[in-house]
Design a protein around this motif. Sequence first.
Motif, PDB file in Angstrom:
ATOM      1  N   TYR A  24      -1.297  14.676  -7.763  1.00  8.23           N
ATOM      2  CA  TYR A  24      -2.379  14.414  -6.827  1.00  8.23           C
ATOM      3  C   TYR A  24      -3.215  13.217  -7.250  1.00  8.23           C
ATOM      4  CZ  TYR A  24      -5.836  16.782  -9.837  1.00  8.23           C
ATOM      5  OH  TYR A  24      -6.656  17.139 -10.864  1.00  8.23           O
ATOM      6  N   THR A  25      -2.944  12.698  -8.439  1.00  4.91           N
ATOM      7  CA  THR A  25      -3.640  11.495  -8.841  1.00  4.91           C
ATOM      8  C   THR A  25      -2.886  10.821  -9.973  1.00  4.91           C
ATOM      9  OG1 THR A  25      -5.817  10.596  -9.320  1.00  4.91           O
ATOM     10  CG2 THR A  25      -5.128  12.510 -10.601  1.00  4.91           C
ATOM     11  N   TYR A  26      -3.385   9.649 -10.368  1.00  9.40           N
ATOM     12  CA  TYR A  26      -2.771   8.909 -11.467  1.00  9.40           C
ATOM     13  C   TYR A  26      -3.887   8.154 -12.154  1.00  9.40           C
ATOM     14  CZ  TYR A  26      -3.024   5.697  -7.561  1.00  9.40           C
ATOM     15  OH  TYR A  26      -3.480   4.992  -6.483  1.00  9.40           O
ATOM     16  N   LEU A  27      -3.606   7.585 -13.319  1.00  4.25           N
ATOM     17  CA  LEU A  27      -4.666   6.945 -14.093  1.00  4.25           C
ATOM     18  C   LEU A  27      -4.721   5.448 -13.792  1.00  4.25           C
ATOM     19  CD1 LEU A  27      -4.092   8.727 -17.507  1.00  4.25           C
ATOM     20  CD2 LEU A  27      -5.807   9.239 -15.755  1.00  4.25           C
ATOM     21  N   PRO A  28      -5.882   4.837 -13.977  1.00  6.66           N
ATOM     22  CA  PRO A  28      -5.990   3.402 -13.691  1.00  6.66           C
ATOM     23  C   PRO A  28      -4.996   2.576 -14.502  1.00  6.66           C
ATOM     24  CG  PRO A  28      -8.148   4.350 -14.158  1.00  6.66           C
ATOM     25  CD  PRO A  28      -7.154   5.420 -14.408  1.00  6.66           C
ATOM     26  N   GLU A  29      -4.757   2.991 -15.758  1.00  2.39           N
ATOM     27  CA  GLU A  29      -3.879   2.166 -16.597  1.00  2.39           C
ATOM     28  C   GLU A  29      -2.403   2.292 -16.221  1.00  2.39           C
ATOM     29  OE1 GLU A  29      -5.925   4.592 -17.847  1.00  2.39           O
ATOM     30  OE2 GLU A  29      -4.961   5.704 -19.486  1.00  2.39           O
ATOM     31  N   ASP A  30      -2.070   3.146 -15.266  1.00  2.00           N
ATOM     32  CA  ASP A  30      -0.671   3.268 -14.859  1.00  2.00           C
ATOM     33  C   ASP A  30      -0.200   2.074 -14.032  1.00  2.00           C
ATOM     34  OD1 ASP A  30      -0.717   5.663 -16.099  1.00  2.00           O
ATOM     35  OD2 ASP A  30      -0.854   6.873 -14.284  1.00  2.00           O
ATOM     36  N   GLY A  31      -1.128   1.266 -13.533  1.00  8.54           N
ATOM     37  CA  GLY A  31      -0.735   0.116 -12.732  1.00  8.54           C
ATOM     38  C   GLY A  31      -0.107   0.485 -11.408  1.00  8.54           C
ATOM     39  N   LEU A  32      -0.580   1.597 -10.828  1.00  9.03           N
ATOM     40  CA  LEU A  32       0.008   2.046  -9.572  1.00  9.03           C
ATOM     41  C   LEU A  32      -0.936   1.868  -8.401  1.00  9.03           C
ATOM     42  CD1 LEU A  32       1.485   5.349 -10.984  1.00  9.03           C
ATOM     43  CD2 LEU A  32       2.834   3.463 -10.085  1.00  9.03           C
ATOM     44  N   ALA A  33      -2.132   1.385  -8.675  1.00  8.91           N
ATOM     45  CA  ALA A  33      -3.167   1.394  -7.644  1.00  8.91           C
ATOM     46  C   ALA A  33      -2.783   0.548  -6.432  1.00  8.91           C
ATOM     47  CB  ALA A  33      -4.483   0.919  -8.234  1.00  8.91           C
ATOM     48  N   GLY A  34      -2.360  -0.702  -6.665  1.00  8.23           N
ATOM     49  CA  GLY A  34      -2.073  -1.597  -5.544  1.00  8.23           C
ATOM     50  C   GLY A  34      -0.994  -1.052  -4.625  1.00  8.23           C
ATOM     51  N   LEU A  35       0.111  -0.629  -5.232  1.00 16.92           N
ATOM     52  CA  LEU A  35       1.215  -0.129  -4.433  1.00 16.92           C
ATOM     53  C   LEU A  35       0.801   1.075  -3.604  1.00 16.92           C
ATOM     54  CD1 LEU A  35       3.972  -0.384  -7.148  1.00 16.92           C
ATOM     55  CD2 LEU A  35       3.939  -1.638  -5.008  1.00 16.92           C
ATOM     56  N   ASN A  36       0.043   1.974  -4.229  1.00 11.59           N
ATOM     57  CA  ASN A  36      -0.379   3.160  -3.500  1.00 11.59           C
ATOM     58  C   ASN A  36      -1.276   2.792  -2.334  1.00 11.59           C
ATOM     59  OD1 ASN A  36       0.494   5.887  -4.394  1.00 11.59           O
ATOM     60  ND2 ASN A  36       0.024   4.996  -6.383  1.00 11.59           N
ATOM     61  N   MET A  37      -2.131   1.794  -2.536  1.00  5.63           N
ATOM     62  CA  MET A  37      -3.010   1.378  -1.446  1.00  5.63           C
ATOM     63  C   MET A  37      -2.175   0.819  -0.290  1.00  5.63           C
ATOM     64  SD  MET A  37      -5.872   1.196  -0.138  1.00  5.63           S
ATOM     65  CE  MET A  37      -7.362   1.262  -1.100  1.00  5.63           C
ATOM     66  N   VAL A  38      -1.186  -0.019  -0.621  1.00  4.09           N
ATOM     67  CA  VAL A  38      -0.297  -0.564   0.414  1.00  4.09           C
ATOM     68  C   VAL A  38       0.364   0.573   1.186  1.00  4.09           C
ATOM     69  CG1 VAL A  38       1.857  -1.827   0.768  1.00  4.09           C
ATOM     70  CG2 VAL A  38       0.151  -2.705  -0.822  1.00  4.09           C
ATOM     71  N   SER A  39       0.848   1.547   0.426  1.00 10.94           N
ATOM     72  CA  SER A  39       1.533   2.675   1.052  1.00 10.94           C
ATOM     73  C   SER A  39       0.604   3.429   1.996  1.00 10.94           C
ATOM     74  CB  SER A  39       2.042   3.582  -0.062  1.00 10.94           C
ATOM     75  OG  SER A  39       2.668   4.691   0.461  1.00 10.94           O
ATOM     76  N   THR A  40      -0.639   3.614   1.573  1.00  8.59           N
ATOM     77  CA  THR A  40      -1.600   4.314   2.418  1.00  8.59           C
ATOM     78  C   THR A  40      -1.854   3.548   3.715  1.00  8.59           C
ATOM     79  OG1 THR A  40      -2.624   5.246   0.468  1.00  8.59           O
ATOM     80  CG2 THR A  40      -3.923   5.288   2.488  1.00  8.59           C
ATOM     81  N   ILE A  41      -1.975   2.218   3.575  1.00 10.03           N
ATOM     82  CA  ILE A  41      -2.194   1.404   4.781  1.00 10.03           C
ATOM     83  C   ILE A  41      -1.020   1.573   5.743  1.00 10.03           C
ATOM     84  CG2 ILE A  41      -2.357  -0.977   5.611  1.00 10.03           C
ATOM     85  CD1 ILE A  41      -3.865  -1.575   2.943  1.00 10.03           C
ATOM     86  N   GLY A  42       0.204   1.557   5.187  1.00  5.57           N
ATOM     87  CA  GLY A  42       1.386   1.750   6.027  1.00  5.57           C
ATOM     88  C   GLY A  42       1.357   3.090   6.744  1.00  5.57           C
ATOM     89  N   ALA A  43       0.893   4.115   6.023  1.00 13.69           N
ATOM     90  CA  ALA A  43       0.852   5.446   6.636  1.00 13.69           C
ATOM     91  C   ALA A  43      -0.052   5.436   7.852  1.00 13.69           C
ATOM     92  CB  ALA A  43       0.378   6.472   5.615  1.00 13.69           C
ATOM     93  N   GLY A  51       5.583   1.392 -30.900  1.00 11.59           N
ATOM     94  CA  GLY A  51       4.612   1.256 -29.810  1.00 11.59           C
ATOM     95  C   GLY A  51       4.256   2.613 -29.237  1.00 11.59           C
ATOM     96  N   MET A  52       3.361   2.585 -28.267  1.00 12.45           N
ATOM     97  CA  MET A  52       2.876   3.804 -27.632  1.00 12.45           C
ATOM     98  C   MET A  52       3.517   3.868 -26.242  1.00 12.45           C
ATOM     99  SD  MET A  52       0.750   6.063 -28.753  1.00 12.45           S
ATOM    100  CE  MET A  52      -0.848   6.825 -28.705  1.00 12.45           C
ATOM    101  N   TYR A  53       4.176   4.962 -25.896  1.00 18.85           N
ATOM    102  CA  TYR A  53       4.854   5.048 -24.599  1.00 18.85           C
ATOM    103  C   TYR A  53       4.323   6.224 -23.796  1.00 18.85           C
ATOM    104  CZ  TYR A  53       7.874   1.812 -27.002  1.00 18.85           C
ATOM    105  OH  TYR A  53       8.335   0.742 -27.699  1.00 18.85           O
ATOM    106  N   ARG A  54       4.153   5.978 -22.506  1.00 18.74           N
ATOM    107  CA  ARG A  54       3.632   7.023 -21.626  1.00 18.74           C
ATOM    108  C   ARG A  54       4.708   8.038 -21.288  1.00 18.74           C
ATOM    109  NH1 ARG A  54       2.437   5.955 -16.523  1.00 18.74           N
ATOM    110  NH2 ARG A  54       3.706   4.083 -16.525  1.00 18.74           N
ATOM    111  N   GLY A  55       4.306   9.278 -21.215  1.00 19.32           N
ATOM    112  CA  GLY A  55       5.232  10.301 -20.741  1.00 19.32           C
ATOM    113  C   GLY A  55       4.495  11.235 -19.815  1.00 19.32           C
ATOM    114  N   SER A  56       5.252  11.950 -18.965  1.00 15.01           N
ATOM    115  CA  SER A  56       4.569  12.874 -18.075  1.00 15.01           C
ATOM    116  C   SER A  56       5.490  14.023 -17.723  1.00 15.01           C
ATOM    117  CB  SER A  56       4.100  12.165 -16.805  1.00 15.01           C
ATOM    118  OG  SER A  56       5.162  11.414 -16.277  1.00 15.01           O
TER     119      SER A  56
END
Lengths: 77, 649, 342, 202
Positions: free
Chosen positions: B480-499, C197-202
């Motif tokens: 239901y969420t992800y962290l800022p450092e995952d680098g997923l924010a932009g793509l998810n926003m694009v996807s939401t706009i498409g929806a 290094g440090m690697y993410r897992g989930s």
Amino acid sequence: MGFAAMLFMSGIAFYLVMNKRVISEWTAVVLIGFAIVQVMLQLFFFMDIQTERKGFKWISLSGGLLVAILAIVYLTR
Amino acid sequence: MTFTFFDTKIKMMSDIIVADLSILIMGIAVAILLTYYKKWRSLWKWLKSTHHSKVGIMYLTAGFAFFLRGGLDALIMRVQLALPQNEFWVFQGDKYNQMMTTHGTTMIFFVAMPLLIGLMNVAIPWQIGARDLAFPYLNAMSFWLFLAGGILVNISFVLGGSPTAGWTSYAPLALEKFAPGPGNDYYTLGLQVSGIGTLLTAINFLVTIINKRAPGMTFMRMPLFPWSTLVTSILILFAFPALTVALLLLMFDRLYGTNFLAADAGNSLIWQHLFWIFGHPEVYILVLPAFGIFSDVISTFSRKRVFGYSSMVISLMLIGFLGFMVWVHHMFTVGLGPTSNAIFAISTMSIAVPTGIKIFNWLFTIRGGVIQMRTAMLFALGFIPTFVIGGVTGVMLATVPADYQFHDSYFVVGHFHYVIIGGTILGIFAGIYYWWPKMFGFKLNEVLGKWHFWTFLIGFHITFFPMHIMGLKGMPRRVYTYLPEDGLAGLNMVSTIGAFMMAAGMMIFLWNLYYSARHSERSVGKDPWDGRTLEWTIPSPPPEYNFARIPKVRGIDPLWQAKTYTNGEIEAAEPLGEIEMPLSTVKPVLMSGALTIASFGFIFHVLVFQIVGITGVALLLVARSFQDTGSQSIKPPYDEDESIGGEKE
Amino acid sequence: MKPIHLLMWSVFMLLLTGCSPSKWDVLNPKGSTAETQLSLIQLSMLLMSIVLVTVITLFTVFLVKYREQPGQTNRNPSQEAGNKKLEIIWTIIPILILTLLAIPTVQDTYKLADEPKEAEGTITVKVIAHQYWWEFEYPDFGITTAEILHVPVDKNVVIELTSADTIHSFWVPQLAGKQDAIRDRTNKLSFIPRETGMYRGSCAELCGAAHAYMRFHVKVESEADFDSWVEGMKNPDRSNLTSSEKRGKALFKDNCLSCHATNTMDSEINRAVAPHLGDFASRERIANVLPNTPEHLKKWLDNPEAIKPDVAMPSFKDKLNNEEKEDLINFLMSLEVEGDEK
Amino acid sequence: MTTSRTVSSKQFSKSEQADKVLGLWFFIGAEIVLFGCLFGVYLTLNGQTRAGESPEQLFELKEIILSTFVLLSSSFTCAQALIGATQGQFNKTISFLIGTLLLALIFLGLEVHEFYSYVRDGHTFTSSPFMSSFYVLVGTHGMHVLVGCLWMIVLLVHLGKEKVSSYTSTKLEVFSLYWHFVDVVWVFIFTIVYLIGKAVVL
């Protein structure tokens, strides 16, 4: 006649198990073989599977059986 | 605010209050409109109807209502996911899981399937030259059972919480221990009830297509939509019982404390096997009818017969057969061992061969034709590249080691939306635009139709293409969420706009329905698209008996042949006479009502309801057994030019 | 149709180039298993793009060429039934392509099922997945930790996976693809880490309300660093605690130790109820949600349920006063294993 | 326009008869999958017993062979009833159908007795995965027998009202297909659950 054969086969199967006349590995095979013969008797004598639209009747049975066997094989692995 | 409903505490949070209010407002609005236009009587007539096209239209209507609900869930999820660690309204944690589960369950069982079954209901008897399905009464029952199931799953949100374990509802997560409350009981009972309905439909279509074809319409002269329906029905027939058993076990585990699926006693993999023995054929149940629709639409609007008809039929059958041989590819990461994984990888890949044959046959149907860009054709053309993307990612998923990376990531989410929306939903839209004039006697507006197509398709690609990348960037599915450092924010926003763009497309479609009903030209004639198959030989909308005289079929595409050789005249197989049609009845509605009562009894552990419901069903079945022969006899009007459709235009 | 489709594709391609693939975990492997998987992904992508390009080319060409022209008179094209030769071609060629893909698929499936043999030395870790945290047990060293999995570089790492409750799935995209953690079975997953290094897992299988926050890290370190970490875990040096930290330690003993273990006080106590906190200070986030700072830690202690849904941790809002919380936080923030600073 | 009137005569057309029979064959196809899955579940879980309730300790074969013979005989009498119906012999039909019903009820009685004795000894639905899967498999078959009994009662009322006609004989034909299928399932339950369950001790 089919009926008599079926009773006979169930009787034999029962007898085999009660008196333990078969060696264990073969028990299952023999018993299931008996069951299959009984089913064939039912299909041909009682259920008239060879009458009209028989192709679809066979498709229905064999398709169901195929999926059922797949399910049994994979569940019991 | 909390209140108690049969010993179950129901929390009234803001979202539920809003949902309650909107249900209330919509209910009142519908009641007012029905009263204002004096439609109560005709509503009652519809409820009682067992006629194939009326039941079909009810399927389509209900399916679209659920589509809106499922779409709303999707928008809520997309808003929640638009930003990292977002907190949209209440939709985090369990609530998000409720949305996600309802979205999946609704879209598969209560949108895609009923819309397809609705189109089958409408078009199959017309296409094979029949007056109705083999069992009209059973057909109405199937519909009402589906609706009861759909209502059960959808009402859960306001009455104790929706199911939370995903549409796949894996044990042990779906067991009482980890998912207390009535939510997942709604899932087991709702799907069970609607599943029975679907199974009965399958038997109905099998018998109809096998026994009710017009004289001369051999199997190898059938249009491809009936063919795909035939194969689909066989898939339903053998797949749904596995689901029935799985749901039964889950229900016993949850309600009576047995130990089938728990991991400490019992075996949690039983659920996965049974579910996917059903679940993978289900994918083909969803996509094969769409293949059939595309074949007919592409052929009509290219003004050519389908290229490689017999290989189309054979590949349909192959896909259907292989559909049962691949379910373990959903379980590659379960640890069943390399041999099992390798076998299922190969069987999965092999499905690509018949699918590829179909794609190339469609392409070569277009080749050398005269392509007319009607809206229905646009959806069919949009399907080809979209579905091929979904197909190739499917092959990528079949490579086991690579699947260890893709599995349960957003890559998979992207993949199956490409297949299900790109295949099924586009197919449904194509079918609706194609058969709409036949159903209602007027065309849907082409300009609005094209707007609908383009916003929907472009919105679709914007929504789902980035999901492949999200998966490769390590985003697991159902989070239901992800962290800022995952680098997923932009793509998810694009996807939401498409929806939201897709949602806009849907709004244009709804507007098109309204606009065309008000302004579209009436009386489109029998054959608005210059069609090829039998449905275009009868009036639009057809009389209740469809064909005043059943036609005699002499080849594939009988109407096209008639246009070429006999000036559009099709020989009739029988003289004009009285036609027996089934009576309408309210029993199917009552029966599904009784089952709903029983289901509530199981969900809330009220024995009286269980007994009352099940007794009701039994009594109705007995009553039906004593009233199964009535029919009404209709005399079609005298027909001067002896064309088979009856009334002169 | 065609120009707009092309436009769409180019937009996506731009999108793709906008993010460099080095940040796409799956496409940037740092472990042997992920490398094998990437090579298959690349092969399948290559083969599949051949298919895709063929179809889209034919599609576009046919669409342009045979589109109905305004004023077109001949509207009845020839009704060809099919073409056996063509149909055989597009049956055979896909079979060939798929065979090309199937052979390495089967080989690699068997390869990944075995433990790798290239590297010297094997380290086995028992991984137990819990709703919503990961427990790592090193049977060879007798230590247990949570949330950060330490492994030495260039060794065979063998993970033995199981679960304590629902089904979970262990996924470190840069090191290895998924394996499910299921309570009644043990699944194996092995890889050789190639780079420190440090690697993410989930967790990749829906496991409940806080599935999204069931994350962890894998710290790949040089053999020397790993050994000193193991040593630090076994014999923690906690001689120089401040007075506040000492008070915190006492509070921890009374309030937290019933669920959480730390190697500082009783490494032998192996309670699988809640995450081990022996290296708490080196974690980036509290419970994988909030950044690991004293302010956030206080928030967490006050109301964990609001931060991570369905979490087993009770609230300490009314159980401890502000000063006690501060002491406890100070103690927690001192929990560090030597040579393992954040 | 059209004129319409309601016809109501108790008969099925030829095509309706064919439809119904074919429909039931497909239904049987689906039922095979259903029972196949239940057998799969049973075979997966029958090892998970707890003390004192493994198959070879639990089952009393003599009772089971009795109910097997009873059910097989009911299949025979059902076939005879159908033959009677096709030959237009009302008495033969109705007496053999009543015979089938009685045999089915005896079978049900034996099964209820069997279940009752297990429950009395503490082997209930929830006591172990083995017991759960046993009850679900055999119980689902028992439910089919029960439904068959109710169906037969309805058929008897039909026969009483309509005598032997194409209408009632179609209904009887459809029922007899169902009944033979239920019998076939029992042959497998008897073999796989009881006989092999008992034979394992060898």
